[in-house]
Design an enzyme around this catalytic site. Structure first.
Site, short mmCIF file in Angstrom:
data_model
loop_
_atom_site.label_atom_id
_atom_site.label_comp_id
_atom_site.label_asym_id
_atom_site.label_seq_id
_atom_site.Cartn_x
_atom_site.Cartn_y
_atom_site.Cartn_z
N ASP A 14 -3.06 60.92 -15.45
CA ASP A 14 -4.31 59.72 -16.16
C ASP A 14 -5.09 59.48 -14.44
O ASP A 14 -4.76 59.96 -13.19
CB ASP A 14 -3.93 58.37 -15.88
N ASP A 112 -9.63 59.22 -19.92
CA ASP A 112 -9.33 60.09 -18.75
C ASP A 112 -8.26 59.99 -18.86
O ASP A 112 -7.51 59.88 -17.68
CB ASP A 112 -9.95 58.92 -17.87
N GLU A 113 -7.37 60.02 -19.23
CA GLU A 113 -6.27 60.52 -19.85
C GLU A 113 -5.47 60.99 -21.09
O GLU A 113 -6.62 61.98 -21.99
CB GLU A 113 -5.30 58.59 -20.23
P1 TTP Z 1 -7.90 53.75 -16.72
O1 TTP Z 1 -7.65 54.66 -16.70
O2 TTP Z 1 -7.05 52.26 -17.21
O3 TTP Z 1 -8.14 52.89 -15.36
P2 TTP Z 1 -8.92 53.91 -14.26
O4 TTP Z 1 -9.38 54.97 -14.15
O5 TTP Z 1 -10.55 52.68 -13.68
O6 TTP Z 1 -8.04 53.00 -12.85
P3 TTP Z 1 -6.55 53.26 -12.47
O7 TTP Z 1 -6.28 54.38 -11.59
O8 TTP Z 1 -5.70 52.50 -12.71
O9 TTP Z 1 -6.64 54.39 -13.83
O10 TTP Z 1 -9.11 53.56 -17.23
C1 TTP Z 1 -10.26 54.79 -17.72
C2 TTP Z 1 -11.85 54.10 -17.25
O11 TTP Z 1 -12.26 53.38 -19.00
C3 TTP Z 1 -12.39 53.36 -16.75
O12 TTP Z 1 -12.23 54.28 -15.39
C4 TTP Z 1 -13.12 52.54 -17.60
C5 TTP Z 1 -13.47 52.78 -18.83
N1 TTP Z 1 -12.53 51.14 -18.74
C6 TTP Z 1 -13.05 50.18 -19.51
O13 TTP Z 1 -14.62 50.49 -20.07
N2 TTP Z 1 -12.72 49.11 -19.28
C7 TTP Z 1 -11.94 48.58 -20.21
O14 TTP Z 1 -11.34 47.13 -19.84
C8 TTP Z 1 -10.42 49.05 -18.73
C9 TTP Z 1 -9.04 49.28 -18.93
C10 TTP Z 1 -11.39 51.00 -19.21
MG MG Z 2 -7.33 56.33 -14.78
MG MG Z 3 -6.12 55.34 -18.34
#
Ligand code: TTP
Ligand code: MG
Ligand code: MG
Length: 374
Positions: A14, A112-113
């Site tokens: 991720d 992103d995963e």
């Molecule tokens: P995530 O992987 O949940 O979060 P992140 O990558 O920003 O942070 P982390 O380091 O905790 O993993 O989500 C990936 C992307 O998806 C995030 O950068 C933006 C988008 N996203 C949204 O647009 N709305 C949301 O509610 C969430 C959870 C994510």
């Molecule tokens: Mg993330």
């Molecule tokens: Mg994610």
């Protein structure tokens, strides 16, 4: 504790604060400052939500999904940036390609995963070295950091990723589930939302360990089959395979006429037909698209392609109308036409509930909202 799938090794990757990290990469002067990506805050009066924010902004209590007006209250001095989805999608594609170079099976589950099946590397030590290589390559080629979890199945691997972020690799071996996973709150389990967590709390179950130790028939009496599934998960059991799909670059159909055609009506009708076939394949494989391309070949083999990028859609009407509009300049009757084709590209996979399309559907803003001191 029994973990049945000790023979599999699954990795979960991720990206760290993904949208905000891509923004920091574009504007290195933002590094070290709180950065919020989402709707326009309009000095606290903005509507819409935070998409994500960097770790500096999280120190102020800002989180994904929070109203942007609340974020402004918490940290008005942050850099507020609009969502530039195309840029994040391009970065995502590069990252997934890197993962595919190293792992036999890669299942992308969000922008992103991804899960990777690393069973064939043979041991947790080797899986750790592989994860380090992937992390390093993403850093070198993309200048972005990620976190990776390694475990005996998807569930444990994802819990491992979440345990240590950013820029970390965490391994949970089967015999470590008790020590590392059981102390965590039940909310960490897939499908345990606030409501279910509340019901479990009423039953005196707070941690994953409490859940694992609970009587399974009591759980089933309270929660039905979900009770059984939660009990399995709490015991570190998850049989879901890593299911790979390869994202097709485009979906297209073309036709060469048996006899060259000069009838605009017939050509328009054929474009409608080709669009219908392209549309069906897109819907069947859960894709929306942004770019429509028309291809025309005249009787003397002179060939033209014309593309138009539109708002992300999976509408047949939009596809067919765009193709027909692109074709108009060629349907003058000047020369007969030998071949026509329609292509949908810039595909976006609709990931079930929280589809990429929904992120896109947030109102797009034209300008960024950097305060003057940035
Ligand atoms: P995530 O992987 O949940 O979060 P992140 O990558 O920003 O942070 P982390 O380091 O905790 O993993 O989500 C990936 C992307 O998806 C995030 O950068 C933006 C988008 N996203 C949204 O647009 N709305 C949301 O509610 C969430 C959870 C994510
Ligand atoms: Mg993330
Ligand atoms: Mg994610």
């Amino acid at each position: 504790m029994a973990v049945q799938q000790a023979d599999r090794i699954i990795m979960h990757l991720d990206m760290d604060y993904f949208f905000a990290a891509v923004e920091e990469r574009r504007r290195p002067e933002l590094k070290g400052r709180p950065v919020v990506v989402g709707a326009d805050p309009k000095e606290g009066k903005g509507r819409g939500v935070v998409s994500t924010c960097n770790y500096e902004a999280r120190k102020f209590g800002i989180r994904s999904g929070m109203p942007i007006s609340r974020a402004w209250q918490l940290c008005p001095q942050a850099a507020y940036l609009p969502v530039d989805f195309t840029m994040y999608r391009d970065a995502s594609e590069e990252i997934m390609n890197t993962a595919r170079k190293h792992a036999r099976k890669v299942e992308q589950v969000s922008i992103d995963e991804a899960y990777m099946d690393a069973t064939d590397v043979g041991s947790y030590d080797k899986a750790l070295r592989l994860a380090e290589r992937i992390r390093q390559e993403i850093r070198d080629s993309q200048n972005l950091t990620c976190s990776i979890g390694i475990g005996p199945n998807k569930l444990v691997a994802k819990i491992a990723t979440d345990m240590k972020k950013p820029d970390a690799i965490t391994t949970i071996k089967p015999d470590e589930v008790r020590q590392k996973v059981w102390p965590l709150s039940v909310g960490k389990l897939l499908g345990v939302g606030k409501k279910t967590a509340g019901r479990l709390r009423e039953m005196g179950i707070r941690t994953i360990g409490d859940l694992a130790a609970s009587d399974v028939s009591m759980l089933m009496a309270e929660l039905g089959t979900m009770g059984y599934e939660f009990h399995q998960m709490a015991n570190g059991m998850d049989e879901r395979p890593v299911e790979e799909y390869w994202e097709p670059k485009s979906i297209s159909r073309e036709v060469t006429f048996e006899k060259d055609v000069n009838d605009a009506n017939m050509l328009t009708e054929m474009l409608g037909q080709l669009s219908r076939e392209v549309h069906k394949e897109a819907i069947d494989s859960s894709y929306s698209f942004r770019t429509v391309t028309l291809k025309i070949r005249f009787s003397d083999f002179e060939t033209h392609t014309k593309s138009r990028t539109i708002n992300i859609t999976n509408s047949y009407e939009l596809l067919a109308e765009t193709a027909k509009e692109l074709a108009k300049p060629f349907l003058t009757g000047r020369k007969a036409i030998r071949l026509v084709g329609v292509k949908a590209s810039n595909l976006v996979y609709n990931y079930g509930q929280k589809s990429v399309g929904e992120f896109m559907a947030q109102p797009q803003q034209e300008t960024s909202h950097l305060p003057d001191n940035f």
